[in-house]
Motif scaffolding. Structure first.
Motif, PDB file in Angstrom:
ATOM      1  N   MET A   1       0.766  21.179  34.183  1.00 57.23           N
ATOM      2  CA  MET A   1       0.720  22.429  33.433  1.00 57.23           C
ATOM      3  C   MET A   1      -0.399  22.406  32.406  1.00 57.23           C
ATOM      4  SD  MET A   1       4.741  23.379  32.899  1.00 57.23           S
ATOM      5  CE  MET A   1       5.806  23.751  34.311  1.00 57.23           C
ATOM      6  N   ALA A   2      -0.657  21.244  31.828  1.00 57.47           N
ATOM      7  CA  ALA A   2      -1.760  21.114  30.880  1.00 57.47           C
ATOM      8  C   ALA A   2      -3.093  21.390  31.566  1.00 57.47           C
ATOM      9  CB  ALA A   2      -1.751  19.725  30.253  1.00 57.47           C
ATOM     10  N   VAL A   3      -3.264  20.848  32.764  1.00 55.80           N
ATOM     11  CA  VAL A   3      -4.500  21.070  33.526  1.00 55.80           C
ATOM     12  C   VAL A   3      -4.656  22.543  33.883  1.00 55.80           C
ATOM     13  CG1 VAL A   3      -5.669  20.589  35.716  1.00 55.80           C
ATOM     14  CG2 VAL A   3      -4.627  18.724  34.428  1.00 55.80           C
ATOM     15  N   ALA A   4      -3.570  23.167  34.347  1.00 54.11           N
ATOM     16  CA  ALA A   4      -3.623  24.578  34.735  1.00 54.11           C
ATOM     17  C   ALA A   4      -3.944  25.468  33.539  1.00 54.11           C
ATOM     18  CB  ALA A   4      -2.295  24.995  35.364  1.00 54.11           C
ATOM     19  N   ALA A   5      -3.346  25.176  32.383  1.00 53.76           N
ATOM     20  CA  ALA A   5      -3.619  25.965  31.180  1.00 53.76           C
ATOM     21  C   ALA A   5      -5.071  25.798  30.737  1.00 53.76           C
ATOM     22  CB  ALA A   5      -2.672  25.551  30.058  1.00 53.76           C
ATOM     23  N   LEU A   6      -5.596  24.585  30.841  1.00 52.46           N
ATOM     24  CA  LEU A   6      -6.992  24.338  30.469  1.00 52.46           C
ATOM     25  C   LEU A   6      -7.942  25.103  31.385  1.00 52.46           C
ATOM     26  CD1 LEU A   6      -8.983  22.788  28.681  1.00 52.46           C
ATOM     27  CD2 LEU A   6      -8.880  20.905  30.329  1.00 52.46           C
ATOM     28  N   VAL A   7      -7.665  25.106  32.680  1.00 52.37           N
ATOM     29  CA  VAL A   7      -8.486  25.859  33.633  1.00 52.37           C
ATOM     30  C   VAL A   7      -8.445  27.350  33.301  1.00 52.37           C
ATOM     31  CG1 VAL A   7      -8.699  26.568  36.046  1.00 52.37           C
ATOM     32  CG2 VAL A   7      -8.270  24.172  35.484  1.00 52.37           C
TER      33      VAL A   7
ATOM     34  N   THR B   1      -0.089  29.777  36.752  1.00 50.17           N
ATOM     35  CA  THR B   1       1.147  29.424  37.466  1.00 50.17           C
ATOM     36  C   THR B   1       0.906  29.062  38.928  1.00 50.17           C
ATOM     37  OG1 THR B   1       2.379  30.869  35.961  1.00 50.17           O
ATOM     38  CG2 THR B   1       3.492  30.165  37.969  1.00 50.17           C
ATOM     39  N   PRO B   2       0.115  29.841  39.690  1.00 50.03           N
ATOM     40  CA  PRO B   2      -0.183  29.413  41.065  1.00 50.03           C
ATOM     41  C   PRO B   2      -0.857  28.045  41.132  1.00 50.03           C
ATOM     42  CG  PRO B   2      -0.727  31.725  40.811  1.00 50.03           C
ATOM     43  CD  PRO B   2      -0.405  31.209  39.440  1.00 50.03           C
ATOM     44  N   LEU B   3      -1.707  27.732  40.152  1.00 52.68           N
ATOM     45  CA  LEU B   3      -2.369  26.427  40.151  1.00 52.68           C
ATOM     46  C   LEU B   3      -1.370  25.307  39.894  1.00 52.68           C
ATOM     47  CD1 LEU B   3      -4.991  24.891  40.406  1.00 52.68           C
ATOM     48  CD2 LEU B   3      -5.424  25.292  37.971  1.00 52.68           C
ATOM     49  N   VAL B   4      -0.406  25.543  39.017  1.00 54.55           N
ATOM     50  CA  VAL B   4       0.651  24.549  38.787  1.00 54.55           C
ATOM     51  C   VAL B   4       1.426  24.304  40.077  1.00 54.55           C
ATOM     52  CG1 VAL B   4       2.849  24.122  37.616  1.00 54.55           C
ATOM     53  CG2 VAL B   4       0.918  25.002  36.333  1.00 54.55           C
TER      54      VAL B   4
END
Length: 363
Positions: free
Chosen positions: A163-169, A295-298
């Protein structure tokens, strides 16, 4: 209940929904296209940096009937540099000329007073050195980097690293689009722009965290059931907060649109343009990235986990078996874990809402 409220309730209960996660490749493609256009605009046109970052002089004249084009021509001829001229609401002119120092600003003031037919002593002159602007720019980049690092650390602790990675993206996506729009439109980048950028990052992060919180709750003990895959739970969580996200975005965009199109466009207030454009584009991009990117990336990252792969395999096998028997995927002899909890099941012989058994008619 209003129609929108009814739809929101049905989305929250999972009765209706849109497959955002299942169609994620479409939205990934749209985001990549928009990002490429933004980067191309940034590369070919560059940013129009204000004097706060590159140094120069800012002249504010008293009320005058001189046109913006004429004032621009006079300022550029007098200074030998490009000039940006804006007419403010009270018919005063804001003339910005980069590359001027204290010695060269005085002759420009005299020339402006002569050609614009205004008293020289009534022209307000503000000078900004290039070293001060460079210091401001460095501090802005440092603050942005620290913000990003803290966001990743917090989300990794509060939720998980995916989730951290997805939020950063999603944050980088919002920043790139906003900066690219500034390059394409040619609006001036000022400290107000930086404030707007930091504001939209906080808003985008808030919207994303709300969805992540619902996803975290919905995916708790996910491996103990065989009804929904992680992607399906992510999609249900996203639909459950969809109306809230839309309402929040619309309410936030309305006053910002007033600043941008009325305050900046009609009244010609330059500082309002600087901050309102970044807010308007950033808020819209932040809402988009929270729904269609984060969310889709997570879900993409989580589905790579061996446990989630095994869960998906079991769920698909169960659905195939149910379909072969002519049963619904969630019906028939489901797993005990999939059953309605005992606390939610009605007690035989008990009136709804009362804690005592029903009594027959007295004879």
């Amino acid at each position: 209940m209003s129609r929108l409220g009814s739809i929101g309730a049905r989305l929250y209960r999972g009765e209706v929904g849109y497959d955002f996660v299942g169609k994620r490749m479409i939205y990934y493609g749209i985001s990549i296209l928009i990002t490429v256009i933004a980067i191309a605009g940034l590369g070919f046109k560059g940013l129009n940096m204000g004097i706060e970052f590159q140094g120069g002089a800012l002249f504010t004249t008293p009320a005058t009937s001189v046109s913006v084009d004429h004032a621009k021509e006079v300022a550029e001829k007098a200074s030998g540099h490009d000039a940006i001229v804006q007419k403010l609401g009270n018919d005063t002119l804001r003339i910005q000329v980069g590359g001027l120092d204290t010695a060269s600003a005085a002759p420009v003031t005299e020339k402006l007073a002569q050609d614009l037919k205004v008293p020289a002593e009534k022209i307000n002159t503000d000078l900004v050195g290039p070293s001060w602007g460079e210091e401001i720019a460095n501090k802005a980049w440092t603050g942005l980097a620290v913000f990003m690092v803290l966001v990743v650390i917090y989300l990794a602790i509060a939720f998980e690293w995916r989730m951290a990675v997805a939020a950063l993206v999603a944050l980088i996506h919002d920043l790139t689009i906003t900066v690219g729009v500034y390059a394409l439109v040619g609006f001036e980048v000022t400290p107000g722009t930086v404030i707007g950028l930091l504001t939209i990052l906080g808003y985008s992060l808030y919207d994303t965290v709300v969805v992540f919180d619902g996803l975290k709750e919905g995916s708790k003990d996910i491996t103990k059931q065989t009804r929904f895959t992680y992607s399906e739970i992510a999609n249900r969580s996203l639909n459950g907060t969809l109306v809230r996200s839309i309402n929040t975005t619309v309410v936030a965009l309305l006053p910002v649109a007033g600043l941008l199109f009325i305050g900046g466009g009609v009244l010609g207030a330059g500082m309002l343009n600087d901050i309102s454009l970044s807010l308007f584009v950033g808020l819209a991009a932040g809402a988009y990235s929270s729904i269609f990117i984060a969310t889709p990336l997570v879900a993409d990252l989580k589905e790579r986990d061996p446990q989630m792969k095994a869960l998906k395999k079991r769920i698909l096998a169960k659905r195939a078996a149910a379909e072969a028997k002519g049963e619904s995927a969630d019906g028939g002899a489901g797993d005990p874990q999939d059953a309605v909890p005992a606390a939610a099941a009605p007690v035989v012989g008990q009136r709804p809402g009362r804690g005592r058994p029903t009594q027959g008619k007295r004879r």
